[in-house]
Design a protein around this motif. Structure first.
Motif, PDB file in Angstrom:
ATOM      1  N   TYR A 109      12.910  16.963 -47.418  1.00 14.97           N
ATOM      2  CA  TYR A 109      14.375  16.488 -47.385  1.00 14.97           C
ATOM      3  C   TYR A 109      14.512  15.895 -45.823  1.00 14.97           C
ATOM      4  O   TYR A 109      15.236  14.896 -45.815  1.00 14.97           O
ATOM      5  N   GLU A 127      12.801  12.399 -46.133  1.00 17.62           N
ATOM      6  CA  GLU A 127      13.505  11.602 -47.154  1.00 17.62           C
ATOM      7  C   GLU A 127      14.661  10.972 -46.466  1.00 17.62           C
ATOM      8  O   GLU A 127      14.846   9.775 -46.674  1.00 17.62           O
ATOM      9  N   GLU A 128      15.409  11.699 -45.480  1.00 17.83           N
ATOM     10  CA  GLU A 128      16.457  11.218 -44.890  1.00 17.83           C
ATOM     11  C   GLU A 128      16.053  10.260 -43.736  1.00 17.83           C
ATOM     12  O   GLU A 128      16.540   9.105 -43.983  1.00 17.83           O
ATOM     13  N   LYS A 185      15.059   6.491 -44.815  1.00 20.43           N
ATOM     14  CA  LYS A 185      15.933   5.861 -45.163  1.00 20.43           C
ATOM     15  C   LYS A 185      16.361   4.672 -44.221  1.00 20.43           C
ATOM     16  O   LYS A 185      17.029   3.770 -44.189  1.00 20.43           O
ATOM     17  N   LYS A 225      18.888  18.014 -52.487  1.00 19.21           N
ATOM     18  CA  LYS A 225      19.050  19.043 -51.408  1.00 19.21           C
ATOM     19  C   LYS A 225      20.414  19.647 -51.583  1.00 19.21           C
ATOM     20  O   LYS A 225      21.499  18.982 -52.061  1.00 19.21           O
TER      21      LYS A 225
END
Length: 126
Positions: free
Chosen positions: A88, A91-92, A95, A124
């Motif tokens: 997570y 993934e953030e 971006k 999430k």
């Protein structure tokens, strides 16, 4: 050299020694699958004492195996939880343009999760 044949009390003592070497989280009391009844059944030998000893050894082995299995499953669940935290976060970060290099890692984690669990990574929790 032929290994020494152990009697039931020696086997039970060795299993107790092995159990003591387990990490603390694997020594937690857990409910037994069959309320303490031996799950593996052998045909009666005609010697009640030998049958009793065999049943005791089988139950001790099954109990130790259950505890090790449960401990491994607990550790696996914690490891997956930590891996998802990393996913997570990646993934953030992916971006953001300055972390675009993480996109390929995020995609690889997605493929690995799909391969292992047969479903996509859950979103999430907020």
């Amino acid at each position: 050299m032929k290994p020494k044949k152990m009697n039931a009390s020696e086997i039970l003592a060795e299993l107790a020694r092995l159990r003591e070497q387990l990490p603390p989280e694997m020594k937690k009391p857990r409910p037994r699958k069959d309320s303490g009844a031996t799950r593996t059944k052998l045909p009666p030998s005609g010697d009640a004492m030998a049958d009793f000893e065999t049943a005791a050894v089988i139950e001790a082995l099954e109990s130790l195996a259950d505890d090790v299995h449960a401990g491994i499953e607990e550790k696996r669940a914690k490891m997956i939880e930590k891996a998802l935290e990393i996913y997570y976060a990646a993934e953030e970060l992916a971006k953001q343009p300055e972390h675009a290099d993480l996109i390929k890692h995020v995609e690889e984690m997605q493929r690995a999760y799909m391969s292992e669990f047969g479903k996509p990574i859950p979103p999430k929790k907020k």
